[in-house]
Design an enzyme around this catalytic site. Structure first.
Site, PDB file in Angstrom:
ATOM      1  N   ALA A 137      34.676  35.311  49.625  1.00  0.00           N
ATOM      2  CA  ALA A 137      33.328  35.239  49.064  1.00  0.00           C
ATOM      3  C   ALA A 137      33.419  34.837  47.592  1.00  0.00           C
ATOM      4  O   ALA A 137      34.501  34.856  46.994  1.00  0.00           O
ATOM      5  CB  ALA A 137      32.623  36.580  49.207  1.00  0.00           C
ATOM      6  N   LYS A 138      32.322  34.450  47.029  1.00  0.00           N
ATOM      7  CA  LYS A 138      32.260  34.184  45.581  1.00  0.00           C
ATOM      8  C   LYS A 138      30.798  34.119  45.187  1.00  0.00           C
ATOM      9  O   LYS A 138      29.925  33.796  45.990  1.00  0.00           O
ATOM     10  CB  LYS A 138      32.930  32.832  45.270  1.00  0.00           C
ATOM     11  CG  LYS A 138      33.375  32.666  43.838  1.00  0.00           C
ATOM     12  CD  LYS A 138      34.514  33.593  43.501  1.00  0.00           C
ATOM     13  CE  LYS A 138      35.513  33.009  42.547  1.00  0.00           C
ATOM     14  NZ  LYS A 138      36.820  33.668  42.592  1.00  0.00           N
ATOM     15  N   GLY A 139      30.524  34.418  43.931  1.00  0.00           N
ATOM     16  CA  GLY A 139      29.153  34.328  43.473  1.00  0.00           C
ATOM     17  C   GLY A 139      29.109  34.277  41.965  1.00  0.00           C
ATOM     18  O   GLY A 139      30.145  34.216  41.296  1.00  0.00           O
TER      19      GLY A 139
END
Ligand code: NAD
Length: 450
Positions: A137-139
């Site tokens: 994931a990444k944000g």
């Protein structure tokens, strides 16, 4: 703060778009040529490279070419000057077949959906390679943290986390620090999530301060992982740390810890550099790293360290050393300097320090490159340990964390190396093959839900 909260409580959300499992149109094949390089193209190319060797079933491969979920949120924040500003926030889960999403929160003006998607995919590869039960994931939020006050930073963090509250959690998606964020920001993430839940939930985020359930050994974990990977690489080519010289580019968290630990393990660290240039021990005996670290702490620079020669950063890359460890930033080893490097081994501490054209040149020259998704995975491994300890409610001694990190890194190294030998490919391709194979296996065991 009170003022900010009441102003923001009145439904100022301008936009909140959730797209599930769809590739943005710009990523689809047949799209006209783009002026800007889209990092998601690299992701697709890596999947293809692995597939060319693995020959997986086309139906098993196809879902891997699509992010699982992409979210864009508006983050309205009351600024110190009394005006309201709306920032764009993102969170992408690329894959969660092996476990909850895991990946950092980035605060940078250039944060966008394409980058978050590619970075989330690379987190999925990385977690699969070190065999921890997470997807990728990444944000982040498109903002410039350097121009924001602490209060603004806190309000952005709390509102961003409120907006993605339903999409994160210790069994769903676990953020961590990334560019522009740190343990202070992670403490606000933990607090916001816990206050909304009504109970304390340290396992929602890693990279927290020790006092809030952070793990011993987390800060230096990436550097320590690099030590283990460098040692194992040298072993495979019949060498030893004690008879090897190393040059380290970058003297931040990753580079300084790697240099310190390599020196302590017996390697000759003959050159280190920061943004101001390199110091080099021309006698080749190796720098006295504890003294270099003390000098750097006192003066804020490496330049002028007694008994060393000053070099520019490009010259450091060309030094006659056994191991070159780029640990500064991406795109340092390029088509222009690759043919002049003298190191026979490159261990990638930074993310993406070697450009694809340099990769090709070095590969032709027989230089062994240990890829970033294996070499710098120590940080995410200890993030996993932090999550385990938080959920357990029982904390290990730092020595235990380090021992378990070594076990994980050596196992991952061995797995990549045997994949490399089995398929007769370079280590970078082997890492992609291993990652894609492990993710496809998990997906096919789970089957297609509904
Ligand atoms: P940092 O900001 O702490 O340190 C960066 C260092 O690089 C500084 O010493 C800076 O002076 C130096 N630098 C900048 N430009 C340079 C140049 N042109 N030549 C030489 N030195 C230069 O960052 P960090 O956390 O150490 O991360 C370094 C790299 O490692 C980044 O690519 C990051 O994405 C990657 N990485 C970091 C971690 C982590 O746990 N911190 C984990 C995985 C990957």
């Amino acid at each position: 703060m009170k003022r900010g909260r009441s102003a923001l409580a009145n439904g100022n959300v301008v936009r909140s778009a959730v797209r599930s499992g769809r590739v943005p149109s710009a990523f689809k094949s047949g799209t006209p040529a783009r002026v800007h390089h889209n990092p998601f193209d690299d992701v697709l190319e890596q999947i293809d490279r692995a597939a060319a060797v693995l020959h997986p079933d086309a139906d098993a491969l196809e879902p891997l070419r699509h992010p699982r979920r992409q979210v864009i949120v508006s983050v309205p924040v009351l600024m110190d000057n009394g005006r309201l500003r709306v920032f764009d926030g993102y969170r992408v889960i690329y894959d969660n077949s092996r476990g909850p999403g895991k990946g950092g929160i980035r605060y940078h003006p250039d944060v966008n959906l394409d980058d978050c998607t590619a970075l989330a995919a690379w987190m999925a590869w990385k977690c699969a390679i070190v065999d921890i039960p997470f997807g990728g994931a990444k944000g982040g939020v498109a903002c410039d943290p350097l121009s924001l006050s602490d209060g603004e930073l806190e309000r952005i963090t709390r509102r961003y986390i409120s907006e993605i509250f339903d999409l994160i959690g210790p069994t769903v998606d676990i953020p961590a620090p990334d560019v522009g964020t740190n343990s202070r920001v992670m403490a606000w993430v933990m607090d916001t999530f816990s206050m909304k839940k009504g109970y304390v939930e340290p396992g929602v985020v890693t990279g927290k301060p020790i006092a809030l359930g952070g793990s011993g050994g987390r800060l230096e974990a990436t550097g320590r992982g690099l030590l283990f990977v460098t040692r194992e690489t040298l072993r495979r080519v019949g060498r030893d740390l004690a008879d090897s010289s190393v040059a380290v580019q970058g003297f931040g968290n990753v580079g300084s810890n790697a240099a310190r630990l390599l020196h302590a393990a017996g390697a000759k660290v003959v050159a280190v550099s920061d943004v101001g240039g390199a110091i080099y021990d021309p006698r080749g005996r190796g720098l006295d790293m504890p003294r270099v670290l003390a000098y750097h702490r006192e003066t804020g620079q490496l330049r002028g360290f007694p008994g060393t020669q000053h070099l520019d950063n490009d010259a450091l890359l060309r030094l006659p050393v056994d191991v070159l460890l780029p640990a500064a930033m991406e795109g340092q080893i390029t088509g222009e300097n690759a043919s002049e490097l003298q190191a026979r081994i490159i261990v990638e501490g930074a993310n993406g320090p070697t450009t694809p054209d340099a990769d090709e040149i070095l590969s032709r020259r027989g230089v062994l490159i240990v890829p970033d998704i294996l070499a710098n995975a120590g940080g995410v491994v200890v993030s996993y340990f932090e999550w385990v300890q938080d959920r357990y409610g029982y904390f290990w001694k730092e020595a235990e964390v380090n021992e378990r990190l070594e076990e994980k890194m050596v196992a991952a190294f061995d797995a990549v190396w045997s994949t490399k030998e089995k398929f007769e490919v370079d280590a970078r391709t082997a890492a992609y093959i291993l990652a894609v194979d492990r993710i496809i296996e998990a997906r096919s065991l789970r089957g297609l839900y509904a």
